[in-house]
Design an enzyme around this catalytic site. Structure first.
Site, short mmCIF file in Angstrom:
data_model
loop_
_atom_site.label_atom_id
_atom_site.label_comp_id
_atom_site.label_asym_id
_atom_site.label_seq_id
_atom_site.Cartn_x
_atom_site.Cartn_y
_atom_site.Cartn_z
N HIS A 160 0.83 -1.21 0.00
CA HIS A 160 0.00 0.00 0.00
C HIS A 160 0.87 1.27 0.00
O HIS A 160 2.06 1.21 -0.32
CB HIS A 160 -1.01 -0.04 1.15
CG HIS A 160 -1.73 -1.36 1.24
ND1 HIS A 160 -2.64 -1.78 0.28
CD2 HIS A 160 -1.62 -2.39 2.13
CE1 HIS A 160 -3.09 -2.99 0.59
NE2 HIS A 160 -2.47 -3.38 1.70
N GLU B 5 -1.76 0.42 8.09
CA GLU B 5 -0.98 -0.70 7.56
C GLU B 5 0.19 -0.19 6.74
O GLU B 5 1.30 -0.73 6.81
CB GLU B 5 -1.87 -1.60 6.71
CG GLU B 5 -1.12 -2.78 6.10
CD GLU B 5 -1.97 -3.60 5.15
OE1 GLU B 5 -1.44 -4.59 4.59
OE2 GLU B 5 -3.16 -3.27 4.95
N HIS C 147 2.82 -7.06 4.54
CA HIS C 147 1.46 -6.63 4.82
C HIS C 147 1.08 -6.93 6.26
O HIS C 147 1.82 -7.61 6.99
CB HIS C 147 0.46 -7.34 3.89
CG HIS C 147 0.58 -6.93 2.45
ND1 HIS C 147 -0.22 -5.97 1.88
CD2 HIS C 147 1.40 -7.37 1.46
CE1 HIS C 147 0.11 -5.82 0.60
NE2 HIS C 147 1.10 -6.68 0.33
N GLU D 50 1.61 -11.67 5.74
CA GLU D 50 0.68 -10.93 6.59
C GLU D 50 1.19 -11.12 8.02
O GLU D 50 1.08 -12.21 8.60
CB GLU D 50 -0.75 -11.48 6.44
CG GLU D 50 -1.33 -11.38 5.04
CD GLU D 50 -1.85 -9.98 4.71
OE1 GLU D 50 -1.74 -9.07 5.57
OE2 GLU D 50 -2.38 -9.80 3.59
#
Length: 302
Positions: free
Chosen positions: A92, A129, A184, A266
């Site tokens: 992101h 995040e 992530h 993650e």
């Protein structure tokens, strides 16, 4: 009857005569010895380049000079990742939310078309995040560079949004990376905890072809999952992967379009309060970077 013959005087013992040769040797030998000693001390020392020095009545020895082209740097062990290229993909972008039209644009990922990027998630207290992923990426870069790796980031808060998922894949491909890791943190429901690693599935459709990277990516993912859990003291996710911490997907453009070994991790669930407490801790993020780094080193060393 015997005959004595005429009488003679008894012969007298002969006195030895001093020979000239003996006298000459007595004079010459000590001189020759002295001369030899002087020759060996002066001439011999010159010939040997500083080996043995001899003086009359005294012999001293000095160690021969040594020369070496080896430097302190030459004696250092080689860095384990020297010559390796690692691409880190911080998921992101902190300012994606300001560019909704751009990040919602669809791109081709081989199996279908998906959004260029998303804003990502955040903790209930608002820790984004994108901020987490960039922080871990910086820590990971430092660790890998100390091991001798050449490290590239897909973004470093140096662009207004993105990059799009297809461009993220191309950055790793163009770099001919030996390994790519996309960082992530998940946004699952409360009570769903733990980390998981996402690996590319077999895709051969459109512009996507993961056939050559499925096996090495699986190895990379297993190494990272094991070392991440050990370094952080956390467990695999309790909501995906059947407790293994390993998940295979074919719907992520960053994996589908990669031509080099690549995985996503993650690191935890930002929407769970216990995981969020870890993700917002600088000390824990350092452990997370350490675990990912160890997994990459293990993978690249086979």
């Amino acid at each position: 009857m015997s005959y004595a013959g005429p009488e003679f005087e008894s012969p007298q013992p002969r006195r030895p005569r001093r020979r000239p040769l003996t006298l000459a040797l007595a004079v010459l030998v000590p001189g020759a010895l002295l001369g030899w000693l002087l020759y060996e001390g002066v001439g011999g020392a010159a010939d040997s380049g500083g080996g043995t020095t001899v003086a009359v009545g005294k012999v001293t020895s000095t160690a021969p000079p040594t020369t070496s082209s080896t430097t302190a740097d030459d004696r250092k062990p080689p860095l384990p990742l020297k010559g390796k290229v690692v691409v880190i993909d911080p998921g992101h972008n902190l300012t994606n939310f300001r560019h909704t039209a751009e990040i919602n644009r669809k791109v081709d990922i081989g199996t279908n078309r998906k959004e260029c990027d998303t804003t990502g998630t955040s903790t209930n207290s608002g820790y984004a995040e994108a901020k987490f992923t960039l922080d871990v990426a910086h820590r990971l870069r430092t660790l890998l560079e100390k091991q001798g790796a050449t490290v590239k980031l897909t973004q470093d808060a140096d662009r207004p949004y993105g990059p799009c998922v297809d461009e993220r894949a191309r950055i790793g491909n163009r770099a001919k990376a030996d390994a790519v890791v996309s960082i992530h943190a998940d946004g699952a429901g409360a009570g769903q905890r733990g980390y998981h690693v996402i690996m590319p599935g077999r895709v051969h459709k459109g512009i996507a072809d993961t056939r050559r990277i499925v096996a090495p990516s699986a190895t990379l993912g297993k190494r990272i999952a094991a070392d991440f859990g050990r370094a952080t003291g956390t467990k695999p996710a309790n909501y995906v992967g059947n407790g293994t911490g390993m998940v295979t997907r074919t719907d992520l453009g960053g994996l589908n379009l990669s031509t080099v070994p690549k995985v996503f991790i993650e690191c935890g669930n930002m929407r769970d309060s216990k995981d969020a407490a870890l993700l917002t801790s600088a000390a824990w993020r350092q452990k997370a970077a350490q675990g990912i780094s160890e997994g990459i080193v293990s993978f690249l060393h086979g």
